[in-house]
Design a protein around this motif. Structure first.
Motif, PDB file in Angstrom:
ATOM      1  N   TRP A  85      -3.985  21.095  -2.787  1.00  0.00           N
ATOM      2  CA  TRP A  85      -3.827  19.742  -2.272  1.00  0.00           C
ATOM      3  C   TRP A  85      -3.576  18.360  -3.291  1.00  0.00           C
ATOM      4  O   TRP A  85      -4.006  17.488  -3.052  1.00  0.00           O
ATOM      5  N   ASP A  86      -4.001  18.036  -4.641  1.00  0.00           N
ATOM      6  CA  ASP A  86      -4.786  18.230  -5.996  1.00  0.00           C
ATOM      7  C   ASP A  86      -3.068  16.966  -5.863  1.00  0.00           C
ATOM      8  O   ASP A  86      -2.619  16.534  -7.533  1.00  0.00           O
ATOM      9  N   PHE A  87      -2.044  18.000  -5.835  1.00  0.00           N
ATOM     10  CA  PHE A  87      -0.771  17.270  -5.668  1.00  0.00           C
ATOM     11  C   PHE A  87      -1.310  15.874  -5.472  1.00  0.00           C
ATOM     12  O   PHE A  87      -1.247  15.157  -4.664  1.00  0.00           O
ATOM     13  N   PRO A  88      -0.018  15.100  -6.655  1.00  0.00           N
ATOM     14  CA  PRO A  88      -0.258  13.391  -7.142  1.00  0.00           C
ATOM     15  C   PRO A  88       1.439  13.743  -5.682  1.00  0.00           C
ATOM     16  O   PRO A  88       2.179  13.454  -6.224  1.00  0.00           O
ATOM     17  N   ILE A  89       1.299  13.418  -4.444  1.00  0.00           N
ATOM     18  CA  ILE A  89       2.186  13.718  -3.220  1.00  0.00           C
ATOM     19  C   ILE A  89       1.395  12.521  -2.712  1.00  0.00           C
ATOM     20  O   ILE A  89       0.217  12.805  -2.018  1.00  0.00           O
ATOM     21  N   LYS A  90       1.808  11.511  -1.541  1.00  0.00           N
ATOM     22  CA  LYS A  90       1.947  11.041  -0.401  1.00  0.00           C
ATOM     23  C   LYS A  90       2.053  11.396   0.766  1.00  0.00           C
ATOM     24  O   LYS A  90       2.952  12.192   1.539  1.00  0.00           O
ATOM     25  N   VAL A  91       0.956  11.058   2.232  1.00  0.00           N
ATOM     26  CA  VAL A  91       1.635  11.619   3.215  1.00  0.00           C
ATOM     27  C   VAL A  91       3.456  11.263   3.762  1.00  0.00           C
ATOM     28  O   VAL A  91       3.415  12.288   3.680  1.00  0.00           O
ATOM     29  N   PHE A  92       3.390  10.358   3.712  1.00  0.00           N
ATOM     30  CA  PHE A  92       4.679  10.552   4.071  1.00  0.00           C
ATOM     31  C   PHE A  92       5.795  11.297   3.184  1.00  0.00           C
ATOM     32  O   PHE A  92       6.931  11.658   3.668  1.00  0.00           O
ATOM     33  N   ASP A  93       5.530  11.082   1.666  1.00  0.00           N
ATOM     34  CA  ASP A  93       6.697  12.447   1.323  1.00  0.00           C
ATOM     35  C   ASP A  93       6.114  13.610   1.561  1.00  0.00           C
ATOM     36  O   ASP A  93       7.155  14.606   1.903  1.00  0.00           O
ATOM     37  N   VAL A  94       5.384  14.525   2.250  1.00  0.00           N
ATOM     38  CA  VAL A  94       4.906  15.614   2.660  1.00  0.00           C
ATOM     39  C   VAL A  94       5.823  15.744   3.705  1.00  0.00           C
ATOM     40  O   VAL A  94       6.338  16.408   3.458  1.00  0.00           O
ATOM     41  N   VAL A  95       5.588  14.747   4.405  1.00  0.00           N
ATOM     42  CA  VAL A  95       6.149  14.915   5.967  1.00  0.00           C
ATOM     43  C   VAL A  95       8.258  14.514   5.297  1.00  0.00           C
ATOM     44  O   VAL A  95       8.751  15.560   6.377  1.00  0.00           O
ATOM     45  N   LEU A  96       8.277  14.258   4.906  1.00  0.00           N
ATOM     46  CA  LEU A  96       9.710  13.599   4.138  1.00  0.00           C
ATOM     47  C   LEU A  96      10.413  14.948   4.179  1.00  0.00           C
ATOM     48  O   LEU A  96      11.483  15.243   3.809  1.00  0.00           O
ATOM     49  N   MET A  97       9.681  15.673   3.251  1.00  0.00           N
ATOM     50  CA  MET A  97       9.744  17.299   2.690  1.00  0.00           C
ATOM     51  C   MET A  97      10.055  18.213   3.845  1.00  0.00           C
ATOM     52  O   MET A  97      11.116  19.007   3.961  1.00  0.00           O
ATOM     53  N   GLY A  98      10.293  17.598   4.928  1.00  0.00           N
ATOM     54  CA  GLY A  98      11.049  18.882   6.632  1.00  0.00           C
ATOM     55  C   GLY A  98      12.678  18.400   6.122  1.00  0.00           C
ATOM     56  O   GLY A  98      13.059  18.743   7.020  1.00  0.00           O
ATOM     57  N   GLY A 125       0.420  10.328  15.323  1.00  0.00           N
ATOM     58  CA  GLY A 125      -1.097   8.907  14.870  1.00  0.00           C
ATOM     59  C   GLY A 125      -0.945   8.643  13.519  1.00  0.00           C
ATOM     60  O   GLY A 125      -1.784   8.685  13.475  1.00  0.00           O
ATOM     61  N   LEU A 126      -0.242   9.047  13.010  1.00  0.00           N
ATOM     62  CA  LEU A 126      -0.858   8.910  11.885  1.00  0.00           C
ATOM     63  C   LEU A 126      -0.306   7.548  10.634  1.00  0.00           C
ATOM     64  O   LEU A 126      -0.404   7.823   9.316  1.00  0.00           O
ATOM     65  N   GLU A 127       0.508   6.357  11.534  1.00  0.00           N
ATOM     66  CA  GLU A 127       1.404   5.911  10.650  1.00  0.00           C
ATOM     67  C   GLU A 127       0.764   5.241   9.635  1.00  0.00           C
ATOM     68  O   GLU A 127       1.440   4.106   9.024  1.00  0.00           O
ATOM     69  N   LYS A 128      -0.433   4.914  10.029  1.00  0.00           N
ATOM     70  CA  LYS A 128      -0.744   3.967   8.727  1.00  0.00           C
ATOM     71  C   LYS A 128      -1.652   4.453   7.679  1.00  0.00           C
ATOM     72  O   LYS A 128      -1.803   4.024   6.778  1.00  0.00           O
ATOM     73  N   TYR A 129      -1.797   5.651   7.204  1.00  0.00           N
ATOM     74  CA  TYR A 129      -1.738   6.538   6.188  1.00  0.00           C
ATOM     75  C   TYR A 129      -0.924   6.731   5.090  1.00  0.00           C
ATOM     76  O   TYR A 129      -0.955   7.760   4.928  1.00  0.00           O
ATOM     77  N   ILE A 130       0.575   6.457   5.904  1.00  0.00           N
ATOM     78  CA  ILE A 130       1.988   6.545   4.985  1.00  0.00           C
ATOM     79  C   ILE A 130       1.411   6.918   3.378  1.00  0.00           C
ATOM     80  O   ILE A 130       2.083   7.702   2.461  1.00  0.00           O
TER      81      ILE A 130
END
Lengths: 242, 358
Positions: A85-98, A125-130
């Motif tokens: 969880w402490d990994f420096p990664i943004k929400v968008f990048d996590v999803v892009l991993m897919g 419903g997470l577009e605000k948090y990318i």
């Protein structure tokens, strides 16, 4: 048509048996719940299907072939504790991993890949948090991020370990509506589930396990039978060994 | 001095590029462990080559560095010993075996960690190849190797460090990647120990990436910042050390530590930011409070009168004037000229709606 075929599967950690001789077919195009008491081996069953644990005996095939040949058709949403969880990664990048596997491990993601990732986030419903770091989200939001990642993989078989555990009602609705939509597209969904009250609303079929397979049937038949009490009362083999 | 600085900066970058992955995998103390356990490699290599200046001693050291990790991974995979405990068990074991070998067989040889590994950056310019300091050539080569490893396998490293299970399903051989990372870390550490000394190497690996980690939430920028911060620390440290004629390694390590402290203080979640945030919140709260007061007592000449409002809030004149003027300049309230009372403007009403979620 069966998506997952399990034959005589026994799994043990060290010497403690967790699953005994499971024979199970999970059908294509269904939303199937795996239900059972704590320590019944629900997560272990998923892990065996994904080859994270080696079975003592038995065979598992996916889409009538081996797991390895079908890796790109499977998406897995783990229980939430397993990532850094402490990994420096943004929400968008996590999803892009897919998208990484389809992009290729040594290439850059294209505009199309980014659009797919963004759409998946939007659907959850997470577009605000990318731009948030992944740990800056609430529990339900985190779960939705990983489901969005799985959506990006465009998988035929979606395997989820308690996607609704600790998730607020709003998140639950979003997640399950999306599952229904995927089912309409012919995808197969398997979830470990703990809330017996919502079985009827969300799932077509229920697999009841408690160390061994208690029953596998349509949700209606399961709820109308005494299998549930049986699964929750009868102890599989050795209660203390969990 | 220029060459010394060049060696140090190259060294910091060769270590720094791997640093973020080591810290993110919670293996920070691995370099410390390596600095001791590799003595066994040196001792074993010495049995065969009997030459204190041989390169094979360094190669032996690097091999045992890798073995240290392999062994401790093996121990911790057994689940009976925790990960950091395992490392703490393996490296004293290796170190002690090395000491036993040395005291038993090489009593008369000046063989110890200092001999092989405690390099001093000041001596770097004296050993030369191709008319360049030897350690500069070695460290630059290692930097390029590490850099290409990180660039080529960037996505795989990212996925496998972030989410092991996911990388398994994606068909990544994450263990292979892990061991390549460890092998590179081990070789880089040993070479860097030899060039600049152990403590500085540990600091090169950990502290720039710790600072960078606090300043960004994106892996790419963490790595880039690590390299920049490492280089800046080194340059500042070297200049100070030269100026006051003190230990270079010590000064750079010290500066690096100060740097991390600054990052902790000025980080978004850090102390300073929190204090500022608290002040901001306090002020915002006072402003909102006045708005709510005006909203609640609509047009009451007593409650909202220019000269009487402060009595109702039970605030000093200075305090109420300060916030009222701010609200007036922000156009959130206005003074009704006829009745001499404060009134909410459209902006103020918007804010009330937001506050009360009407």
């Amino acid at each position: 048509m069966r998506a997952i075929h399990i034959e005589d599967l026994t799994v043990a950690y060290e010497e403690n048996p967790v699953l005994w001789d499971i024979d199970l077919d999970i059908y294509k195009g269904n939303i199937t719940a795996i239900v059972g008491p704590n320590g019944a081996g629900k997560s272990t069953l998923l892990k065996a299907i994904l080859d994270f644990v080696k079975p003592l005996s038995g065979r598992i095939s996916i889409f009538d072939s081996s797991l390895k040949k079908n890796l790109d058709k499977i998406a897995y949403v783990p229980q939430r504790s397993n990532v850094n969880w402490d990994f420096p990664i943004k929400v968008f990048d996590v999803v892009l991993m897919g998208r990484y596997k389809e992009i290729g491990w040594f290439k850059k993601p294209s505009k199309i890949d980014k659009d797919i990732a963004f759409n998946a986030l939007k659907e959850m419903g997470l577009e605000k948090y990318i731009d948030r770091q992944i740990n800056e989200l609430s529990g339900g939001q985190k779960q939705r991020v990983f489901i969005a990642r799985a959506l990006c993989q465009n998988a035929e078989l979606l395997i989820m370990d308690e996607p609704l555990a600790g998730v607020d009602q709003y998140s639950e609705k979003i997640i399950m509506n999306k599952m229904k939509e995927l089912q309409k597209q012919g995808k197969t969904i398997v979830c470990v589930h703990h809330d017996l009250n919502t079985l009827k609303d969300y799932f077509d079929r229920v697999v009841l396990i408690n160390r061994y397979l208690v029953a596998h049937d349509t949700t209606e038949n399961i709820l109308n039978s005494n299998h549930l009490t049986k699964a929750y009362q009868e102890v599989g083999f050795d209660e203390t060994a969990a | 001095m220029f060459e010394v600085l060049l060696v140090l900066v190259t060294c910091s970058m060769a270590c720094g590029i791997l640093g973020p992955f080591i810290t993110l995998r919670k293996l920070s103390m691995i370099t410390d462990a390596l600095s001791h356990s590799v003595l066994l490699g040196i001792a074993v290599a010495f049995i065969f080559v009997k030459d204190l200046n041989s390169v094979l001693l360094l190669i032996g050291a690097a091999c045992f560095g890798v073995l240290t990790v392999v062994f401790s991974e093996f121990l911790s995979n057994y689940k009976l010993v925790k990960k950091d405990d395992a490392l703490g068990l393996v490296f004293p074991l290796f170190f002690s075996i090395a000491i036993i070998i040395i005291t038993k067989y090489f009593k008369n040889v000046h063989l110890d960690i200092d001999m092989v590994l405690m390099g001093n950056p000041l001596f770097a310019p004296f050993m030369r190849v191709f008319n360049l300091p030897k350690s500069l050539v070695i460290m630059a080569t290692l930097f390029l190797i590490n850099l290409s490893f990180v660039l080529i396998f960037y996505k795989i490293l990212k996925v496998s460090t972030f989410d092991e299970e996911f990388s398994k399903i994606q068909g990544i051989n994450y263990q292979l990647i892990f061991y390549i990372l460890i092998i590179l870390t081990s070789i880089t550490s040993v070479a860097a120990f030899d060039s600049v000394g152990a403590i500085l190497v540990i600091s090169f690996f950990i502290s720039p990436s710790a600072s960078a980690y606090l300043l960004t939430k994106d892996l790419k920028y963490t790595i880039i910042l690590t390299l920049i911060i490492g280089a800046i620390n080194t340059i500042i440290g070297t200049f100070i050390a030269y100026k006051y004629n003190i230990s270079i390694s010590g000064t750079i390590s010290f500066i690096s530590m100060i740097n991390v402290l600054i990052a902790i203080l000025f980080n978004k979640k850090g102390l300073i930011f929190k204090i500022i945030q608290k002040q901001k919140n306090k002020k915002q709260f006072s402003l909102d409070l006045i708005l709510i007061h005006i909203y609640r007592h609509k047009e009451d000449p007593n409650e909202l009168g220019i000269s009487t409002i402060k009595n109702h809030l039970n605030w000093s004149k200075n305090k109420s004037d300060l916030f009222l003027i701010e609200l007036l300049t922000k156009n959130m309230i206005y003074i009704d000229k006829k009745t001499s009372i404060y009134q909410l403007s459209e902006l103020g009403k918007e804010r009330i709606k937001e506050l009360l979620k009407l």
